[in-house]
Design a protein around this motif. Structure first.
Motif, mmCIF file in Angstrom:
data_model
loop_
_atom_site.group_PDB
_atom_site.id
_atom_site.type_symbol
_atom_site.label_atom_id
_atom_site.label_comp_id
_atom_site.label_asym_id
_atom_site.label_seq_id
_atom_site.Cartn_x
_atom_site.Cartn_y
_atom_site.Cartn_z
ATOM 1 N N ASP A 175 -30.448 49.283 -60.845
ATOM 2 C CA ASP A 175 -29.976 48.906 -59.573
ATOM 3 C C ASP A 175 -29.136 47.441 -59.795
ATOM 4 O O ASP A 175 -29.722 46.602 -59.825
ATOM 5 C CB ASP A 175 -31.000 49.213 -58.674
ATOM 6 C CG ASP A 175 -30.289 49.052 -57.232
ATOM 7 O OD1 ASP A 175 -29.406 48.538 -56.906
ATOM 8 O OD2 ASP A 175 -31.296 49.563 -56.198
ATOM 9 N N PRO A 176 -28.018 47.592 -59.485
ATOM 10 C CA PRO A 176 -27.238 46.106 -59.583
ATOM 11 C C PRO A 176 -27.597 45.315 -58.313
ATOM 12 O O PRO A 176 -27.195 44.140 -58.238
ATOM 13 C CB PRO A 176 -25.815 46.512 -59.829
ATOM 14 C CG PRO A 176 -25.382 47.679 -59.046
ATOM 15 C CD PRO A 176 -26.997 48.653 -59.238
ATOM 16 N N LEU A 177 -28.331 45.903 -57.388
ATOM 17 C CA LEU A 177 -28.482 45.122 -56.090
ATOM 18 C C LEU A 177 -29.999 44.525 -56.236
ATOM 19 O O LEU A 177 -30.200 43.808 -55.300
ATOM 20 C CB LEU A 177 -28.218 46.165 -55.047
ATOM 21 C CG LEU A 177 -26.812 46.737 -54.671
ATOM 22 C CD1 LEU A 177 -26.727 48.016 -54.208
ATOM 23 C CD2 LEU A 177 -26.046 45.615 -53.807
ATOM 24 N N ALA A 178 -30.538 44.854 -57.083
ATOM 25 C CA ALA A 178 -32.090 44.489 -57.276
ATOM 26 C C ALA A 178 -32.439 42.970 -57.117
ATOM 27 O O ALA A 178 -33.339 42.562 -56.640
ATOM 28 C CB ALA A 178 -32.907 45.239 -58.475
ATOM 29 N N GLY A 179 -31.576 42.289 -57.468
ATOM 30 C CA GLY A 179 -31.543 40.800 -57.654
ATOM 31 C C GLY A 179 -31.139 40.048 -56.310
ATOM 32 O O GLY A 179 -31.438 38.869 -56.279
ATOM 33 N N LEU A 180 -30.795 41.060 -55.363
ATOM 34 C CA LEU A 180 -30.235 40.242 -54.242
ATOM 35 C C LEU A 180 -31.491 40.134 -53.269
ATOM 36 O O LEU A 180 -32.298 41.370 -52.711
ATOM 37 C CB LEU A 180 -29.154 41.120 -53.268
ATOM 38 C CG LEU A 180 -28.071 41.131 -54.259
ATOM 39 C CD1 LEU A 180 -26.906 42.121 -53.447
ATOM 40 C CD2 LEU A 180 -27.418 39.840 -54.529
ATOM 41 N N PRO A 181 -31.863 39.007 -52.309
ATOM 42 C CA PRO A 181 -33.073 39.077 -51.759
ATOM 43 C C PRO A 181 -33.009 39.819 -50.572
ATOM 44 O O PRO A 181 -33.810 40.546 -50.044
ATOM 45 C CB PRO A 181 -33.158 37.765 -51.486
ATOM 46 C CG PRO A 181 -32.598 36.783 -52.475
ATOM 47 C CD PRO A 181 -31.448 37.669 -52.830
ATOM 48 N N GLY A 182 -31.685 39.781 -49.843
ATOM 49 C CA GLY A 182 -31.670 40.951 -48.548
ATOM 50 C C GLY A 182 -31.753 42.047 -48.911
ATOM 51 O O GLY A 182 -32.248 42.867 -47.978
ATOM 52 N N TYR A 183 -31.411 42.737 -49.910
ATOM 53 C CA TYR A 183 -31.404 44.017 -50.298
ATOM 54 C C TYR A 183 -32.948 44.199 -50.676
ATOM 55 O O TYR A 183 -33.411 45.351 -50.127
ATOM 56 C CB TYR A 183 -30.718 44.283 -51.577
ATOM 57 C CG TYR A 183 -30.807 45.889 -51.965
ATOM 58 C CD1 TYR A 183 -30.105 46.771 -51.663
ATOM 59 C CD2 TYR A 183 -31.328 46.090 -53.356
ATOM 60 C CE1 TYR A 183 -30.246 48.009 -51.980
ATOM 61 C CE2 TYR A 183 -31.469 47.398 -53.643
ATOM 62 C CZ TYR A 183 -30.767 48.252 -53.179
ATOM 63 O OH TYR A 183 -30.928 49.655 -53.561
ATOM 64 N N ALA A 184 -33.626 43.483 -51.445
ATOM 65 C CA ALA A 184 -35.187 43.635 -51.676
ATOM 66 C C ALA A 184 -35.760 43.524 -50.124
ATOM 67 O O ALA A 184 -36.770 44.278 -50.249
ATOM 68 C CB ALA A 184 -35.753 42.441 -52.599
ATOM 69 N N GLU A 199 -25.847 36.152 -49.004
ATOM 70 C CA GLU A 199 -27.462 36.043 -49.654
ATOM 71 C C GLU A 199 -27.581 34.617 -49.867
ATOM 72 O O GLU A 199 -28.781 34.056 -50.105
ATOM 73 C CB GLU A 199 -27.154 36.843 -50.905
ATOM 74 C CG GLU A 199 -27.005 38.363 -50.711
ATOM 75 C CD GLU A 199 -28.364 39.031 -50.534
ATOM 76 O OE1 GLU A 199 -29.499 38.369 -50.667
ATOM 77 O OE2 GLU A 199 -28.461 40.137 -50.073
ATOM 78 N N LEU A 212 -38.101 36.667 -53.858
ATOM 79 C CA LEU A 212 -37.707 37.775 -54.424
ATOM 80 C C LEU A 212 -38.973 38.616 -55.347
ATOM 81 O O LEU A 212 -39.228 39.719 -55.272
ATOM 82 C CB LEU A 212 -36.673 37.496 -55.344
ATOM 83 C CG LEU A 212 -36.003 39.046 -55.819
ATOM 84 C CD1 LEU A 212 -35.209 39.730 -54.970
ATOM 85 C CD2 LEU A 212 -34.617 38.259 -57.008
ATOM 86 N N MET A 226 -32.061 40.226 -40.689
ATOM 87 C CA MET A 226 -31.081 40.149 -41.815
ATOM 88 C C MET A 226 -30.002 41.228 -41.427
ATOM 89 O O MET A 226 -28.922 41.175 -41.781
ATOM 90 C CB MET A 226 -31.989 40.327 -43.207
ATOM 91 C CG MET A 226 -31.110 40.032 -44.326
ATOM 92 S SD MET A 226 -30.389 41.762 -44.713
ATOM 93 C CE MET A 226 -31.699 42.652 -45.147
ATOM 94 N N LEU A 280 -29.058 33.223 -46.716
ATOM 95 C CA LEU A 280 -30.377 33.568 -46.680
ATOM 96 C C LEU A 280 -31.464 32.818 -47.110
ATOM 97 O O LEU A 280 -32.380 32.261 -46.777
ATOM 98 C CB LEU A 280 -30.399 35.084 -47.187
ATOM 99 C CG LEU A 280 -30.206 36.248 -46.142
ATOM 100 C CD1 LEU A 280 -30.633 37.496 -46.757
ATOM 101 C CD2 LEU A 280 -30.933 36.163 -44.718
#
Lengths: 145, 145
Positions: A3-12, B112, B128, B20, B115
């Motif tokens: 998941d290339p989004l996993a490093g984004l705090p907002g996504y997490a 991000e 994170l 968010m 944020l």
DNA sequence: TATTGTTATACTCTATAACTATA
DNA sequence: TATAGTTATAGAGTATAACAATA
């Protein structure tokens, strides 16, 4: 699939909140309550006779959306609407509501304990302050009620 | 009204995530995209020709709910469905989709960055990892797709 | 004049069941 | 037999507009 989004705090943040809400929801089905129902019960139990509007302001639920929520709790015999004056209604717990609240408090407390235990010890104390900063720091960007 | 729930990490998690999502949603209205649309665009841009099912598995979106989402992106000319065999379809970005993705990446990256800047410095690096632990630690409790 | 409670409504997100066709 | 895409549908959550009655 990585998941290339996993490093984004907002996504997490979103994924963690969704998982948490789903799990708490499952723990409350046995009480026939939704998460928002339980939240309102806890708030009413902690506060003295709030109006629906005040509950909504505190929990960020629109007045209009409080109506079916409170209707549901009233139909379940957990709360009652008592006149304050000829305009406002105080939301109060019934005896059945007090009993239910005790069970809900137990479920929520156990859940919150498990939640925080899932966080590695070195990060644990930072979670609440960080979330609070995100929540309250979003004020200017949030639409007013 | 003081909020007696404010000390609960689960509650703070929900409030932070809601704030968010609302703010990111506002930043994407100018692109006529929803947050989930943007998420899918970013994923498709990072991965080679995924199927709708694979996108859904990665983002925790049910197959059935991928259909209207991809219909919307296709109608906007941002993605196309290309046959892999007679059963599966690869989701690919159109040239317009590539252009849109560049703009979306900029919006998301800026968001991000803002944020994480709202989090006090001493808590910043813990956010994170803590969220990841909550997200992935919920696995056993989560309903399977 | 502002607020409270309410109705009606609509949109988004999410979830399940079932169907067809194909691997 | 399992998987991919799809349709239909329903339940939640959330949003706005508007109204009557009252502070």
């Amino acid at each position: 699939m990585t998941d290339p989004l996993a490093g984004l705090p907002g996504y997490a943040l979103r994924r963690a909140a969704n998982a948490m809400m789903a799990e708490l929801g499952e723990r409350l089905v046995g009480e026939s309550l939704r998460v928002s129902d339980a939240t309102v019960l806890i708030l009413v139990g902690a506060k003295g006779r709030p109006t629906a509007s005040r509950i909504g302001q505190t929990l960020d639920i629109r007045r209009a959306n409080m109506v079916p929520l409170l209707d549901r709790l009233e139909a379940a015999g957990l709360i009652a609407r008592e006149p304050i004056d000829r305009k406002s209604l105080a939301i109060v717990l019934t005896p059945a509501g007090e009993t239910k609240l005790r069970r809900v408090r137990g479920i929520v407390a156990a859940f919150e304990r498990e939640l925080i235990e899932r966080v590695p010890a070195e990060h644990r104390d930072h979670l609440l302050p960080a979330l609070d900063a995100l929540w309250r720091g979003a004020e200017g960007a949030q639409s007013a009620q």
